[in-house]
Design an enzyme around this catalytic site. Structure first.
Site, PDB file in Angstrom:
ATOM      1  N   LEU A 166      11.399 -20.473  -4.543  1.00  0.00           N
ATOM      2  CA  LEU A 166      10.375 -19.623  -3.929  1.00  0.00           C
ATOM      3  C   LEU A 166       9.038 -19.754  -4.657  1.00  0.00           C
ATOM      4  O   LEU A 166       8.984 -19.662  -5.886  1.00  0.00           O
ATOM      5  CB  LEU A 166      10.839 -18.158  -3.998  1.00  0.00           C
ATOM      6  CG  LEU A 166       9.820 -17.091  -3.581  1.00  0.00           C
ATOM      7  CD1 LEU A 166       9.580 -17.111  -2.079  1.00  0.00           C
ATOM      8  CD2 LEU A 166      10.285 -15.687  -4.006  1.00  0.00           C
TER       9      LEU A 166
ATOM     10  N   ARG B  92      -1.027   8.898 -10.024  1.00  0.00           N
ATOM     11  CA  ARG B  92      -1.036   7.690  -9.184  1.00  0.00           C
ATOM     12  C   ARG B  92      -0.359   6.495  -9.865  1.00  0.00           C
ATOM     13  O   ARG B  92       0.334   5.700  -9.225  1.00  0.00           O
ATOM     14  CB  ARG B  92      -2.489   7.316  -8.836  1.00  0.00           C
ATOM     15  CG  ARG B  92      -3.175   8.297  -7.910  1.00  0.00           C
ATOM     16  CD  ARG B  92      -4.605   7.853  -7.633  1.00  0.00           C
ATOM     17  NE  ARG B  92      -4.644   6.507  -7.090  1.00  0.00           N
ATOM     18  CZ  ARG B  92      -4.475   6.218  -5.810  1.00  0.00           C
ATOM     19  NH1 ARG B  92      -4.282   7.178  -4.939  1.00  0.00           N
ATOM     20  NH2 ARG B  92      -4.525   4.974  -5.402  1.00  0.00           N
TER      21      ARG B  92
ATOM     22  N   SER C 171      -7.756  -5.412   5.225  1.00  0.00           N
ATOM     23  CA  SER C 171      -8.390  -5.138   3.931  1.00  0.00           C
ATOM     24  C   SER C 171      -8.737  -6.382   3.117  1.00  0.00           C
ATOM     25  O   SER C 171      -8.424  -6.461   1.923  1.00  0.00           O
ATOM     26  CB  SER C 171      -7.496  -4.206   3.094  1.00  0.00           C
ATOM     27  OG  SER C 171      -7.276  -2.998   3.764  1.00  0.00           O
TER      28      SER C 171
ATOM     29  N   HIS D 208       2.295   3.165  -8.887  1.00  0.00           N
ATOM     30  CA  HIS D 208       2.165   1.715  -9.123  1.00  0.00           C
ATOM     31  C   HIS D 208       3.366   1.209  -9.922  1.00  0.00           C
ATOM     32  O   HIS D 208       3.856   0.109  -9.692  1.00  0.00           O
ATOM     33  CB  HIS D 208       0.868   1.403  -9.861  1.00  0.00           C
ATOM     34  CG  HIS D 208      -0.370   1.751  -9.078  1.00  0.00           C
ATOM     35  ND1 HIS D 208      -0.528   1.418  -7.758  1.00  0.00           N
ATOM     36  CD2 HIS D 208      -1.518   2.402  -9.423  1.00  0.00           C
ATOM     37  CE1 HIS D 208      -1.697   1.844  -7.318  1.00  0.00           C
ATOM     38  NE2 HIS D 208      -2.323   2.459  -8.308  1.00  0.00           N
TER      39      HIS D 208
ATOM     40  N   ASP E  58       0.827  -1.212   0.000  1.00  0.00           N
ATOM     41  CA  ASP E  58       0.000   0.000   0.000  1.00  0.00           C
ATOM     42  C   ASP E  58       0.866   1.269   0.000  1.00  0.00           C
ATOM     43  O   ASP E  58       2.009   1.243   0.450  1.00  0.00           O
ATOM     44  CB  ASP E  58      -0.902  -0.023   1.240  1.00  0.00           C
ATOM     45  CG  ASP E  58      -2.080   0.923   1.111  1.00  0.00           C
ATOM     46  OD1 ASP E  58      -2.374   1.381  -0.018  1.00  0.00           O
ATOM     47  OD2 ASP E  58      -2.711   1.226   2.133  1.00  0.00           O
TER      48      ASP E  58
HETATM   49  C1  FPP Z   1      -2.126  -0.009  -3.191  1.00  0.00           C
HETATM   50  O1  FPP Z   1      -1.652   1.335  -3.186  1.00  0.00           O
HETATM   51  C2  FPP Z   1      -1.639  -0.692  -4.371  1.00  0.00           C
HETATM   52  C3  FPP Z   1      -2.421  -1.302  -5.335  1.00  0.00           C
HETATM   53  C4  FPP Z   1      -3.877  -1.328  -5.249  1.00  0.00           C
HETATM   54  C5  FPP Z   1      -1.826  -1.913  -6.527  1.00  0.00           C
HETATM   55  C6  FPP Z   1      -0.550  -2.652  -6.303  1.00  0.00           C
HETATM   56  C7  FPP Z   1       0.150  -2.753  -7.603  1.00  0.00           C
HETATM   57  C8  FPP Z   1       1.492  -2.765  -7.763  1.00  0.00           C
HETATM   58  C9  FPP Z   1       2.481  -2.753  -6.665  1.00  0.00           C
HETATM   59  C10 FPP Z   1       2.100  -2.741  -9.130  1.00  0.00           C
HETATM   60  C11 FPP Z   1       1.688  -3.795 -10.060  1.00  0.00           C
HETATM   61  C12 FPP Z   1       1.743  -5.163  -9.493  1.00  0.00           C
HETATM   62  C13 FPP Z   1       2.305  -6.199 -10.117  1.00  0.00           C
HETATM   63  C14 FPP Z   1       2.196  -7.564  -9.523  1.00  0.00           C
HETATM   64  C15 FPP Z   1       3.040  -6.026 -11.357  1.00  0.00           C
HETATM   65  P1  FPP Z   1      -2.701   2.525  -3.236  1.00  0.00           P
HETATM   66  O2  FPP Z   1      -2.898   2.918  -4.643  1.00  0.00           O
HETATM   67  O3  FPP Z   1      -3.968   2.130  -2.524  1.00  0.00           O
HETATM   68  O4  FPP Z   1      -1.932   3.649  -2.435  1.00  0.00           O
HETATM   69  P2  FPP Z   1      -2.605   4.829  -1.590  1.00  0.00           P
HETATM   70  O5  FPP Z   1      -3.233   4.184  -0.392  1.00  0.00           O
HETATM   71  O6  FPP Z   1      -1.430   5.678  -1.247  1.00  0.00           O
HETATM   72  O7  FPP Z   1      -3.589   5.506  -2.482  1.00  0.00           O
END
Ligand code: FPP
Length: 234
Positions: free
Chosen positions: A123, A25, A188, A29, A12
């Protein structure tokens, strides 16, 4: 250092990381995807047996369409970029969740990643995509109910082990350590069944800043925990 057998991570803070840097945003990611490379490598090197990451939840569909499609594009890119090295590291990729509603290129990529690494013995890297802990439990209950209705299962024989055998994580140990980056104190809908006795470690560090050194700090904190599983200290 006692390395946990199964580490699970709620990645997160990507959005906040990007916002603080004045970026969109999706850039967060993208940075998160790059960090994932280092964390998978570190887990493999440390001898962790199972790593599970929460890439997309059943609730994440509520985000703007552009962000949703952006995350799936990153997933395609991740597989294209990382598969060769994951093979070399003997990593086996598995999926938790229902990938049916994914865009077809994302579905194809992840299925290829699973197929190509199926024989690997290092792994086990679980990617939770369109995953929800409650949905997983409902799916298990439905399957057992079907077998009972067909007469192939005696309802009295349902126990925790049988229930666990219907989870995506059927043949794996429960996570020893669940790490959440980004500071929120909740699970969550992640690994709802499997987290019963997991140690939880929350750090304010946003996921894109979560380096292998931060991971090692989390493992050290885990080492200081006293796991009693409802018993008393021996
Ligand atoms: C939460 O941060 C993150 C996600 C919902 C997406 C996670 C995705 C990645 C790490 C990249 C792609 C994954 C792979 C496996 C290639 P948030 O957006 O909720 O952050 P915030 O709480 O700061 O808004």
């Amino acid at each position: 250092m006692n390395v946990p057998s199964h580490i699970a991570i709620i990645m997160d803070g990507n959005g906040r990381w990007a916002k603080e840097k004045g970026m969109v945003r999706l850039k967060g990611h993208q940075a998160g995807m790059e960090v994932l490379h280092d964390i998978v490598e570190c887990c493999s090197d440390l001898g962790v047996s199972y790593l599970t990451v929460y890439a997309f939840s059943t609730e994440n569909w509520k985000r703007p369409a552009e962000e949703v499609s952006g995350i799936f594009k990153l997933l395609v890119r991740y597989v294209a970029k990382e598969l060769k090295e994951l093979q070399e590291k003997n990593v086996q990729i598995r999926l938790l969740g229902n990938i049916e509603p994914l865009p077809s290129d994302a579905k194809k990529s992840v299925l290829k990643a699973v197929g190509d690494t199926a024989e690997n013995t290092g792994l086990v890297f679980n990617i939770a995509i369109n995953y929800g802990g409650r949905a997983e439990i409902v799916r298990a209950a439905k399957e057992l109910a079907k077998q009972a209705a067909e007469g192939t299962l005696d309802p009295d024989s349902i126990d925790e082990a049988l229930f666990a055998s219907q989870m995506y994580t059927a043949d794996m140990p429960d996570p020893d350590l669940i790490i959440r980056t980004g500071g929120e104190l909740r699970l969550s809908n992640f690994l709802t069944w499997q987290s019963a006795y997991s140690e939880i470690y929350v750090t304010d560090t946003y996921w894109p800043d979560f380096t292998p050194d931060r991971l090692k700090e989390a493992i050290e904190a885990y080492n200081g925990r006293d796991r009693r599983y409802g018993g008393i200290k021996s």
